[in-house]
Design a protein around this motif. Structure first.
Motif, short mmCIF file in Angstrom:
data_model
loop_
_atom_site.label_atom_id
_atom_site.label_comp_id
_atom_site.label_asym_id
_atom_site.label_seq_id
_atom_site.Cartn_x
_atom_site.Cartn_y
_atom_site.Cartn_z
N UNK A 104 1.11 -0.95 0.28
CA UNK A 104 -0.11 -0.11 -0.43
C UNK A 104 1.00 1.54 0.20
N UNK A 105 1.93 1.38 0.64
CA UNK A 105 3.27 2.66 0.34
C UNK A 105 3.41 2.88 -0.92
N UNK A 106 4.05 1.37 -1.43
CA UNK A 106 4.14 1.64 -2.63
C UNK A 106 3.37 2.20 -3.88
N UNK A 107 1.67 1.94 -3.24
CA UNK A 107 0.75 2.50 -4.21
C UNK A 107 1.19 3.62 -4.00
N UNK A 108 0.89 4.31 -2.81
CA UNK A 108 1.56 5.84 -2.53
C UNK A 108 2.61 6.43 -3.20
N UNK A 109 3.08 6.14 -3.01
CA UNK A 109 4.96 6.82 -3.53
C UNK A 109 4.55 6.71 -5.15
N UNK A 110 3.93 5.97 -5.84
CA UNK A 110 4.29 5.68 -7.09
C UNK A 110 3.49 7.39 -7.66
N UNK A 111 2.49 7.72 -6.42
CA UNK A 111 1.47 9.22 -7.43
C UNK A 111 2.61 9.86 -7.25
N UNK A 112 3.80 10.04 -6.74
CA UNK A 112 4.84 10.95 -6.53
C UNK A 112 5.58 11.06 -7.80
N UNK A 113 5.40 11.92 -8.39
CA UNK A 113 6.95 11.97 -10.11
C UNK A 113 8.03 12.02 -9.59
N UNK A 114 8.45 11.16 -10.43
CA UNK A 114 9.96 11.09 -10.47
C UNK A 114 10.81 10.76 -8.75
N UNK A 115 10.64 11.00 -7.85
CA UNK A 115 10.95 10.37 -6.74
C UNK A 115 9.74 9.79 -6.12
N UNK A 116 8.52 9.40 -6.86
CA UNK A 116 8.31 8.40 -5.75
C UNK A 116 8.62 6.82 -6.18
N UNK A 117 9.12 6.50 -7.12
CA UNK A 117 9.82 5.25 -7.26
C UNK A 117 11.07 4.44 -6.18
N UNK A 118 11.76 5.85 -6.00
CA UNK A 118 12.67 6.01 -5.01
C UNK A 118 11.50 5.39 -3.38
N UNK A 119 10.93 6.00 -3.53
CA UNK A 119 10.31 6.19 -1.90
C UNK A 119 9.44 4.57 -1.68
N UNK A 120 9.09 4.34 -3.40
CA UNK A 120 8.19 2.48 -2.92
C UNK A 120 9.71 1.47 -3.32
N UNK A 121 10.64 2.31 -3.32
CA UNK A 121 11.76 1.21 -3.48
C UNK A 121 12.67 1.56 -1.98
N UNK A 122 13.01 1.91 -1.08
CA UNK A 122 13.43 2.27 0.28
C UNK A 122 12.90 1.70 1.70
N UNK A 123 11.55 1.90 2.01
CA UNK A 123 11.02 1.34 2.72
C UNK A 123 10.88 -0.77 2.74
#
Length: 355
Positions: free
Chosen positions: A229-248
């Motif tokens: 679910x956290x990755x789904x939320x992070x994917x909304x953010x352009x460019x940096x969303x991928x990094x946020x989805x992977x790190x946690x």
């Protein structure tokens, strides 16, 4: 010498313009809320119209849609929040041990870790200073403001969806009859581009959420659903969303073992390449046909002006701007008459799908 002569009417016009700019600046938060509401309205309108065509009262259809969205959002928060708190507590209590494991893992890969001293540095972290009472209160206030803002957006979006036809009729009262064809096609293009982007983003978020959850379950990482679910939320953010989805997800896997962390990291990075190169172009199609440089500049400008909210709204705003620019450029280049208005910047879709 420069000599300026202004009539009384000119002075009044300048004064009104300055007053309008001042009011716009003062009311900027409200303008942002209304803009966000219009974006959500464009995304949800086709589904509301579908329910209305199948015999459901418009007000009931809007309420059902909003209740469903709020229920899904509340369930996501209920899933993510406890898992994030548990993972943070585990990280706080075992950080020196994790740092030592990481040094050992890096040494096995051939790195010189003699001067890293990661366990000692992890043990010296003052968590009480990082997480002080004032910061908790500050973040609590921000969360409360965010919740109230979200509820306000939901109420305004509901009103816009219920009163769509009346608002459209009110708008066309100010448009000359010979320009109504332009306005109809222009509004349809905006609805398709902006609404299509939001709906496409929801699809990509759902896919990365499910994929992340499956990967973590297969590897044996706890709280896999929450991190999906956290990755789904992070994917909304352009460019940096991928990094946020992977790190946690990678950090959570590392708390189990470095090998699991490597597997999760590689799997998620492979998916990011798949999403960027294949999935996004197929889902969005012509909806968001923006050059990469424009996307980057739009995101940077949105972040500078409005922070994280600006980042989220940057691409819908850029897509709407592209509609405006290309619409008038194509009209001027081809010299269309009022009964030959081009359908621009809208993916192939039957006109009756959007009223």
């Amino acid at each position: 010498m420069i000599r300026l002569e202004l009539s009384v009417r000119g002075i009044l016009a300048i004064a009104l313009a300055l007053a309008g700019i001042w009011f716009f600046v003062q009311l900027w938060p409200l303008v942002l809320i209304i803009t966000t509401s219009f974006i959500f309205m464009a995304a949800l309108l086709p589904y509301i119209e579908w329910m209305v065509r199948h015999g459901i009262n418009r007000v009931v259809a809007v309420l059902l849609m909003l209740f469903a969205i709020l229920a899904v959002f509340g369930a996501m928060v209920a899933i993510v929040a406890p898992a994030v708190v548990d993972e943070f507590r585990d990280l706080q209590g075992n950080l020196p041990e994790y740092a030592a494991d990481f040094e050992t893992f890096a040494a096995d890969l051939g790195f010189n870790t003699e001067r890293w001293d990661l366990p000692e540095r992890a043990a010296d972290i003052d968590w009480n200073r990082i997480i002080s009472g004032s910061q908790v209160v500050d973040y609590g206030q921000r969360v409360l403001v965010g919740i109230l803002t979200g509820l306000t957006i939901a109420v305004i979006t509901a009103y816009l969806l219920v009163e769509t036809h009346r608002l459209r009729a009110f708008l066309f009262r100010f448009i000359p009859p010979d320009r109504e064809a332009d306005a109809h096609h222009f509004l349809r293009a905006l609805e398709r581009v902006v609404g299509g982007y939001v709906r496409g983003q929801l699809i990509t978020s759902l896919i990365i959420g499910v994929y992340t959850m499956v990967v973590l379950l297969a590897v044996g990482v706890p709280n896999a659903v929450a991190f999906g679910v956290l990755a789904a939320f992070a994917d909304i953010i352009p460019l940096v969303g991928a990094f946020i989805a992977v790190v946690p997800a990678t950090i959570a896997a590392y708390q189990e073992s470095p090998t699991q962390a490597v597997i999760v990291l590689v799997a998620l990075l492979i998916y990011q390449q798949f999403e960027d190169r294949l999935l996004v172009p197929r889902i969005y199609g012509q909806t968001l046909n923006l050059p990469a440089l424009v996307v980057l500049l739009a995101v940077l400008a949105g972040a500078e002006l409005m922070g994280i909210v600006g980042v989220l709204l940057a691409l819908p705003a850029a897509a709407a701007g592209r509609v405006v620019l290309d619409y008038y450029l194509e009209r001027r280049a081809n010299g269309f008459t009022d009964d030959q208005v081009p359908q621009v910047l809208a993916p192939d879709e039957p006109d009756e799908a959007i009223p």
